[in-house]
Motif scaffolding. Structure first.
Motif, PDB file in Angstrom:
ATOM      1  N   ASN A  51      29.209  38.784   8.579  1.00 24.04           N
ATOM      2  CA  ASN A  51      30.093  39.580   7.683  1.00 24.04           C
ATOM      3  C   ASN A  51      31.230  38.768   7.363  1.00 24.04           C
ATOM      4  OD1 ASN A  51      28.642  42.163   7.828  1.00 24.04           O
ATOM      5  ND2 ASN A  51      29.606  42.900   9.707  1.00 24.04           N
TER       6      ASN A  51
ATOM      7  N   GLN B 167      32.486  32.117  -2.757  1.00 25.73           N
ATOM      8  CA  GLN B 167      33.688  32.945  -2.960  1.00 25.73           C
ATOM      9  C   GLN B 167      34.914  31.894  -3.265  1.00 25.73           C
ATOM     10  OE1 GLN B 167      33.849  36.474   0.059  1.00 25.73           O
ATOM     11  NE2 GLN B 167      31.958  35.594   0.477  1.00 25.73           N
TER      12      GLN B 167
ATOM     13  N   LYS C 139      30.240  37.167   4.367  1.00 27.82           N
ATOM     14  CA  LYS C 139      29.903  37.707   3.171  1.00 27.82           C
ATOM     15  C   LYS C 139      31.196  38.071   2.608  1.00 27.82           C
ATOM     16  CE  LYS C 139      27.395  42.061   2.063  1.00 27.82           C
ATOM     17  NZ  LYS C 139      26.775  43.021   2.586  1.00 27.82           N
ATOM     18  N   TYR C 140      32.328  38.371   3.335  1.00 25.18           N
ATOM     19  CA  TYR C 140      33.616  38.839   3.048  1.00 25.18           C
ATOM     20  C   TYR C 140      34.622  37.836   3.220  1.00 25.18           C
ATOM     21  CZ  TYR C 140      31.057  43.538   3.393  1.00 25.18           C
ATOM     22  OH  TYR C 140      29.943  44.425   3.167  1.00 25.18           O
TER      23      TYR C 140
ATOM     24  N   ARG D 168      39.923  47.127   3.951  1.00 27.62           N
ATOM     25  CA  ARG D 168      40.263  47.599   2.704  1.00 27.62           C
ATOM     26  C   ARG D 168      41.031  48.576   2.413  1.00 27.62           C
ATOM     27  NH1 ARG D 168      33.803  46.324   0.602  1.00 27.62           N
ATOM     28  NH2 ARG D 168      33.937  44.101   0.170  1.00 27.62           N
TER      29      ARG D 168
ATOM     30  N   GLU E 248      38.251  38.364   1.785  1.00 23.90           N
ATOM     31  CA  GLU E 248      38.918  39.369   2.207  1.00 23.90           C
ATOM     32  C   GLU E 248      40.103  38.841   3.275  1.00 23.90           C
ATOM     33  OE1 GLU E 248      39.073  42.297   1.238  1.00 23.90           O
ATOM     34  OE2 GLU E 248      36.970  42.871   0.255  1.00 23.90           O
TER      35      GLU E 248
ATOM     36  N   ILE F 124      35.198  46.383   7.875  1.00 19.80           N
ATOM     37  CA  ILE F 124      35.727  45.852   6.609  1.00 19.80           C
ATOM     38  C   ILE F 124      36.137  46.701   5.784  1.00 19.80           C
ATOM     39  CG2 ILE F 124      33.250  46.047   5.615  1.00 19.80           C
ATOM     40  CD1 ILE F 124      35.774  43.099   5.115  1.00 19.80           C
TER      41      ILE F 124
END
Length: 370
Positions: free
Chosen positions: A324, A162, A327-328, A273, A331, A269
């Motif tokens: 998580n 990422q 994974k994000y 968003r 963000e 999450i």
């Protein structure tokens, strides 16, 4: 460092010159010398030995289209590089756990055998502690944290992908913002939200259709309590069979009419968003990681009197919180490390807010962090 090269083949390790003795596990990232070359403009001392980086070598890498990566354990050198290269330099703090003396004794025994030298262990422990303190003390020197706390490198690889695929430009994280705090059980996020008012923030309370738990604080209004009005909340989500609501109208009023930053506890999450969609650049997302083990957390909550269902539900969320996060990763604007010190946690938040930290012994009008 090798994992970085695997994820991004364009990366090349920028060697450091060092006056320490050569080791059998040294790779291309270390060049052992008797004295640092004059061309080492960026230099620092560690364990009584010197380390240095060559701008000439850095220029050669860039001319050949390579992305130089290196390890720097000194805040002054990081500041020099930040002044020189600005936002084109990305700096990430790699964290596994806060150093402790017992671990250093074990490492010494594995690597050298024999009877550990207490002076050597203490010296290395103190040096490691200073490296760790770089993050709480100088959080804005770093773009974020790469947590290397899993059993393997799966989460690290996910984070690195990422970083390279979705590079995030510089953002102003200070001012009239809405700080959304996420994290797993035992991360200290509740303490952070509850103490935020001491730092000039407005607390955004959530409404929850359940009874209050012993460790709930002022960050939540539970069913049947004064001020509870879940129906009024325009943004809702479910977590652990509990419905939570956020009064977004009040957040708009505070954002437009007021001048104080707001702080909200939310680890969902999809809700994060949605908050970004509604409030845009006003949202600053922060993940809080805890060094506490699941067993330590469960024992503490059992002592506090929380019911077994509550503990078991959140125990299942312990590992998934970090998974998580990996994974994000893109963000989140910042990450905090909670290693058992509430003072360190508050220092990190103060650093993001851009305000000086004061001792609890100072006058009331000064910010207190414990």
């Amino acid at each position: 460092m090798q994992v970085v090269k695997e994820v991004k083949p364009d990366c090349k390790i920028l060697p450091k010159y060092t006056t320490r003795e050569a080791r059998k596990n040294d790779d291309e990232g270390i060049i052992t010398v008797d004295e640092l070359p004059e061309e080492c403009e960026y230099r620092y001392e560690q364990y009584g030995k010197w380390y240095g980086l060559s701008p000439r070598m850095l220029a050669e890498y860039r001319k050949n289209g390579k992305i130089p990566v290196t390890i720097i354990n000194n805040p002054e050198v990081l500041k020099q590089l930040r002044r020189k290269f600005g936002s084109s330099m990305k700096s990430y703090f790699v964290h596994r756990r806060k150093p402790n003396r017992g671990e250093f004794t074990g490492i010494y025994l594995r690597e050298r055998g024999g009877v550990p030298d207490p002076d050597v262990i203490e010296k290395r422990y103190q040096a490691a502690l200073e490296i760790y303190k770089m993050y709480p003390n100088e959080i804005m020197l770093f773009d974020n944290v790469i947590f290397n706390v899993g059993d393997g490198f799966d989460e690290v690889i996910e984070i690195l992908n990422q970083i390279f695929e979705n590079p995030v430009g510089p953002r102003n994280l200070q001012g009239n913002k809405i700080y959304v705090i996420a994290g797993g059980p035992g991360s200290g996020k509740k303490f952070l939200v509850q103490r935020a008012e001491d730092m000039g923030c407005l607390q955004v309370q959530k409404h929850a259709d359940r009874q209050r738990n012993p460790n709930d604080g002022t960050e939540i209004i539970c069913k049947g309590e004064p001020g509870y009005n879940l129906e009024k909340c325009k943004l809702r989500y479910k977590r652990f069979e509990t419905e939570y609501g956020i009064d977004t109208d009040r957040m708009w009023e505070n954002l437009i009419i007021g001048d104080k930053p707001q702080i909200l506890l939310c680890s969902d999450i999809d809700t994060l968003r949605e908050l970004k969609r509604r409030y845009g650049e006003a949202i600053v997302s922060i993940y809080v990681h805890s060094d506490m083990t699941p067993e330590e957390w469960a024992q503490r909550n059992n002592q506090q009197g929380n019911n077994l269902d509550y503990i078991e539900n959140r125990m299942s969320d312990y590992d998934s919180a970090f998974e998580n996060y990996a994974k994000y990763f893109s963000e989140y604007d910042k990450s905090f490390i909670y290693a058992g010190s509430e003072r360190e946690l508050m220092k990190q938040f103060a650093g993001v807010l851009g305000i000086p930290c004061k001792s609890a012994k100072k006058a009331k009008e000064e910010i207190r962090i414990g």
